[in-house]
Design a protein around this motif. Structure first.
Motif, short mmCIF file in Angstrom:
data_model
loop_
_atom_site.label_atom_id
_atom_site.label_comp_id
_atom_site.label_asym_id
_atom_site.label_seq_id
_atom_site.Cartn_x
_atom_site.Cartn_y
_atom_site.Cartn_z
N CYS A 52 -2.04 1.82 7.49
CA CYS A 52 -3.01 2.31 6.70
C CYS A 52 -4.56 1.41 6.52
O CYS A 52 -5.27 2.06 6.55
CB CYS A 52 -2.75 1.56 4.95
N CYS A 69 -0.35 -2.91 9.44
CA CYS A 69 -0.58 -1.36 8.89
C CYS A 69 -1.06 -0.11 9.18
O CYS A 69 -1.74 -0.20 9.56
CB CYS A 69 -0.78 -1.77 7.37
N ARG A 82 -5.96 -1.71 6.61
CA ARG A 82 -6.14 -2.68 6.10
C ARG A 82 -5.58 -3.87 7.47
O ARG A 82 -4.85 -4.18 7.30
CB ARG A 82 -5.34 -2.78 4.89
N HIS A 94 0.64 -6.62 1.42
CA HIS A 94 -0.98 -7.15 0.88
C HIS A 94 -1.82 -7.95 1.37
O HIS A 94 -1.30 -8.23 -0.43
CB HIS A 94 -1.96 -6.13 2.18
N CYS A 109 0.66 -1.21 0.13
CA CYS A 109 -0.03 0.25 0.29
C CYS A 109 1.11 0.84 -0.12
O CYS A 109 2.00 0.71 -0.01
CB CYS A 109 -0.74 0.02 0.98
ZN LIG Z 1 -0.77 -1.12 4.23
#
Ligand SMILES: [Zn+2]
Length: 411
Positions: A297, A295, A299, A240, A233
């Motif tokens: 992010c 992570c 996710r 991922h 990402c």
């Molecule tokens: Zn990520």
């Protein structure tokens, strides 16, 4: 990371389908007396599947769905021996497209993008996978396939491609060509989706810098759908992996035991919903590790580190086990050399010799550089290589995958 209840239920569903179809794998499971797995521990005792098993099933022994449901086959490009044939149902093709779409979305690519696809179209899963995901996303595919650099650059300029999909070798070749022709201001690329071969941090940086784009590593293999089963990402903290379609394990390649998260080993993949050719605990021979924790992010999909190499990349030189990635790490410490290198191993007068070719520009003292690199490599692998320094651009570039290790001992 342990297999979850819902993933186990999917595995059992696949085991039943394999046995019912009397496919190559179904027979193997039946012979081993396996009809289901109840716990994560049971699962870890299931036998592995290997490339050799897949070859033995040639041509269509892996087919697990009824013939009328099979819409396509793909084949691995194996340079030696019998190829592997993987049958796909429409659902498999759609699932793969969904995963690939998710990869593009994870890379921030949208239906407004124009995606130039340079991997090959054909029996293998490369080009067609990138294409399928692109159409699912609603972006504009520019299906170039490999080669013909003049045409690639012409289309890239005139169609204002915003995304390039390619191997790292070809991305580097294109980047150098754009630099050489002085057309960087005519290029509208923003992102690159790069797959199918291991690449060094140095090479990654070199491509990103030359093209001024963000790069994303995509993962996949023909035996398991193809490219598109995982990607990094925007935080670039590993790839991922889509664990609603696949279950991933890392094992010690020698003992076959699962290693704790964070530890390096061989990637083993189980397909959870594949119909045409489900695979249970398939040994990929790719080396990586699970990155523990979450992570930034947000996710929830688990992450694996950049592929470090393959279990079969190991070279035995002067009785020492050496991985190309070890040499690459050492070379990465020398900012004055390019990302390209070549290792040649030969056998002369009863002795193994390793020569490493590296590139630099004319402002560097070749002899001194060669000596410094040789010393560093020795401290890493235990013996001194012969280091040959050449001018930038002398080593071969490739439109597919660059061969970096040439073993001349067995010619
Ligand atoms: Zn990520």
């Amino acid at each position: 990371m342990k297999i979850t209840e819902s993933q186990l239920a999917l595995v059992n569903d696949r085991i039943r389908a394999l046995i019912a179809s009397n496919s190559f794998y179904g027979k193997k499971l039946e012979e081993a007396g396996i009809t289901e797995v109840k716990t994560a521990e049971d699962f870890e005792k299931l036998p592995f599947s290997e490339k050799k098993d897949l070859r033995d099933a040639y041509p269509l022994g892996l087919m697990t769905a009824p013939e009328e449901e099979i819409v396509r086959i793909h084949s691995s490009s194996g340079t030696t021996g019998t190829p592997v044939i993987i049958p796909y149902t429409q659902k498999d093709v759609d699932d793969w497209g969904e995963m690939f779409k998710r990869c593009y979305e994870t890379a921030g690519i949208t239906n407004k993008d124009r995606i130039q696809i340079t991997p090959g179209y054909g029996l293998w899963t490369a080009g067609i996978g990138f294409q399928n995901g692109c159409e699912k996303l609603g972006a504009m595919a520019i299906p170039m396939g490999p080669g013909n650099t003049d045409k690639q650059l012409e289309m890239m300029v005139n169609l204002e491609s915003s995304v390039i999909c390619s191997t790292s070798s070809y991305a580097l070749l294109l980047a150098e060509e754009i630099e050489k022709r002085g057309i960087k201001d005519k290029i509208k690329l923003k992102k690159g989706v790069i797959g199918s071969e291991r690449w060094s941090e140095k090479m990654r940086n070199s491509i990103a810098e030359k093209l001024g784009i963000e790069l994303y590593d995509i993962y996949g293999l023909t035996e398991i759908y193809g490219p598109g089963i995982g990607i990094n990402c925007e935080h670039n903290t590993g790839m991922h992996i889509w664990d609603d379609y696949l279950y991933l394990e890392i094992i010690d390649p020698v003992t076959g035991k699962n290693v704790p998260d964070g530890e390096e080993g061989e990637i083993v993949i189980t397909t959870l919903v594949k119909e045409g050719a489900p695979l249970i605990r398939y040994r990929t021979h790719d080396l990586s590790r699970i990155i523990p924790g979450e992570c930034p992010c947000g996710r929830k999909y688990p992450r694996i580190d950049t592929i470090k190499g393959r279990t079969d990349d190991m070279m035995k030189i002067k009785g020492v086990n050496v991985f190309p990635s070890q040499i690459e790490e050492v070379l990465g410490q020398f900012p004055e050399i390019s990302s390209e290198y070549q290792i040649r191993i030969s056998h002369l007068d009863g002795k193994d010799t390793m020569r490493i070719y590296v590139e630099t520009n004319g402002s560097v003292d070749f002899e001194n550089l060669s000596k410094r690199i040789a010393e560093k490599v020795k401290s890493r692998i235990g013996f001194t290589p012969i280091v040959k320094v050449v001018e930038n651009g002398v080593l071969p570039r490739s439109m597919k995958k660059t061969a970096r290790v040439i073993d001349e001992r067995f010619d």
